[in-house]
Motif scaffolding. Structure first.
Motif, PDB file in Angstrom:
ATOM      1  N   GLU A   1       0.830  -1.210   0.000  1.00 58.36           N
ATOM      2  CA  GLU A   1       0.000   0.000   0.000  1.00 58.36           C
ATOM      3  C   GLU A   1       0.865   1.261   0.000  1.00 58.36           C
ATOM      4  O   GLU A   1       0.494   2.278  -0.590  1.00 58.36           O
ATOM      5  CB  GLU A   1      -0.931  -0.018   1.209  1.00 58.36           C
ATOM      6  CG  GLU A   1      -2.036  -1.062   1.096  1.00 58.36           C
ATOM      7  CD  GLU A   1      -2.860  -1.192   2.367  1.00 58.36           C
ATOM      8  OE1 GLU A   1      -3.986  -1.720   2.280  1.00 58.36           O
ATOM      9  OE2 GLU A   1      -2.373  -0.770   3.446  1.00 58.36           O
TER      10      GLU A   1
ATOM     11  N   GLN B   1      -3.079  -8.806  -1.266  1.00 58.27           N
ATOM     12  CA  GLN B   1      -4.175  -8.078  -0.622  1.00 58.27           C
ATOM     13  C   GLN B   1      -4.035  -6.577  -0.838  1.00 58.27           C
ATOM     14  O   GLN B   1      -5.028  -5.870  -1.049  1.00 58.27           O
ATOM     15  CB  GLN B   1      -4.192  -8.402   0.872  1.00 58.27           C
ATOM     16  CG  GLN B   1      -4.663  -9.803   1.204  1.00 58.27           C
ATOM     17  CD  GLN B   1      -4.730 -10.052   2.701  1.00 58.27           C
ATOM     18  OE1 GLN B   1      -4.868  -9.117   3.493  1.00 58.27           O
ATOM     19  NE2 GLN B   1      -4.625 -11.310   3.105  1.00 58.27           N
TER      20      GLN B   1
ATOM     21  N   GLU C   1      -6.891  -4.019  -3.069  1.00 55.90           N
ATOM     22  CA  GLU C   1      -7.613  -2.880  -2.510  1.00 55.90           C
ATOM     23  C   GLU C   1      -7.399  -1.597  -3.315  1.00 55.90           C
ATOM     24  O   GLU C   1      -7.918  -0.548  -2.952  1.00 55.90           O
ATOM     25  CB  GLU C   1      -7.209  -2.680  -1.051  1.00 55.90           C
ATOM     26  CG  GLU C   1      -7.682  -3.820  -0.157  1.00 55.90           C
ATOM     27  CD  GLU C   1      -7.549  -3.501   1.319  1.00 55.90           C
ATOM     28  OE1 GLU C   1      -7.206  -2.341   1.636  1.00 55.90           O
ATOM     29  OE2 GLU C   1      -7.803  -4.403   2.137  1.00 55.90           O
TER      30      GLU C   1
END
Length: 344
Positions: A177, A208, A212
């Motif tokens: 992220e 993951q 997102e």
């Protein structure tokens, strides 16, 4: 400092020197977890100064306890080992235990030799950093034949053994992220090899993080083996295919250092041309140029927690088997930058 006594030291001598009662000394020897840390330290110092150590060892033998724990590692050269060992030894010392280190180098014969420490009573419990139940290459050792066991550093595929380690999935998701927040959408994951469960866990966290993102970047994995050489080889394979990422998320810091070295040899600058992010925060990570952005493992805390669980189990204070995952921290240094700064 007092001179050693000419006669054999007694528990009364220890109590007098430590300024505590005989009962407290006895309790510190038999059940150190029930004695305050400050008192425990006084008793330990008094034992050392009076020469009562041999008497204490004899008492442990009568109780069929060695007050030692065996720590079995595949390689003490692993950059994470020293930090975890510091935590293990601190928690052990606080409870009146010592630590024996078994460096197996992945060799079955060496592993068998160290396991005899347990069968002969030289160690009361076992901390595993090897990622498998002893003995490697042999039919699996029945868990019922082992003493108290705790695993750390590498997860085991055994629900009957407690495990303490960093939350690989959550930390890798956070790392991915972060790269995405810098504008990267072509992020390649350089793995640690198919035999290392941590590699799959970190890849899962990376996936993951990608999912997102609204535009769902490509799940891109290149196999490595956790060494700097595998990082260099991964770069070469990507350049041969002329399919280049804007950022590399590496299984560990060694791989990341190999990636950066290979890019620099090709005349590229990090992070101006490519961003590189590692995992572990080994001591060298901050002494490399550029300073490596990475995930820091709480190594001391991992070691302390693992040893505490093991000693609680030996003392029958806790028989519950659990997985304890600790938070990893993102350490931002100079090896990552926004895509806009790269000019590509």
């Amino acid at each position: 400092m007092s001179e050693p006594l000419e006669r054999p030291a007694t528990i009364e001598d220890v109590a007098k020197l430590a300024g505590v009662s005989i009962a407290t000394v006895s309790r510190a020897l038999r059940s150190p977890e029930k004695v305050a840390e400050s008192t425990r330290k006084k008793v330990t110092a008094a034992i050392a100064r009076t020469g009562y150590t041999a008497n204490a060892m004899a008492q442990n033998l009568r109780m069929q306890r060695s007050q030692m724990v065996l720590v079995l590692a595949s390689s003490i050269a692993d950059p994470n080992f020293a930090g975890i060992l510091i935590g293990l030894e601190k928690a052990a010392a606080d409870r009146g235990y010592g630590v024996l280190i078994g460096n197996t180098e992945g060799t079955t014969g060496i592993e068998q030799t160290y396991m005899r420490f347990l069968s002969t009573g030289m160690a009361d419990g076992l901390v595993l950093l090897t990622g498998h139940i002893p003995v490697a290459g042999e039919p699996q050792t029945p868990l019922s034949s082992l003493p108290a066991v705790v695993a750390t550093e590498r997860p085991l595929a055994h629900s009957d053994i407690s495990y303490v380690g960093v939350d690989d999935v959550a930390a890798s998701k956070m790392a991915t992220e972060y790269l995405i927040s810098l504008g990267h959408r072509k992020i390649v994951f350089i793995s640690g090899g198919p035999a290392d469960i941590r590699s799959d866990l970190r890849h899962s966290g990376y996936r993951q993080g990608l999912k997102e993102t609204p535009d769902a970047p490509r799940d891109w994995r290149v196999e490595g083996d956790g060494t700097a050489e595998s990082g260099r080889a991964a770069v070469e394979r990507l350049f041969i295919k002329d399919d280049l990422p804007t950022a590399f998320f590496c299984f560990n810091d060694n791989t990341a250092i190999g990636v950066i070295s290979a890019l620099q040899l090709r005349g590229y600058n990090v992070p101006e041309d490519f961003s590189v992010l590692g995992f572990d925060d080994i001591p060298f990570a901050n002494n490399f140029t550029p300073g490596l952005t990475t995930i820091r493992q709480p190594r001391h805390h991992i070691g302390e927690k693992a040893m505490t669980i093991l000693l609680d189990r030996l003392a029958n204070r806790s028989l519950e088997t659990r997985t304890h995952l600790l938070h990893g921290d993102l350490i931002v240094r100079e090896s990552c930058a926004g895509v806009s700064k790269r000019g590509r």
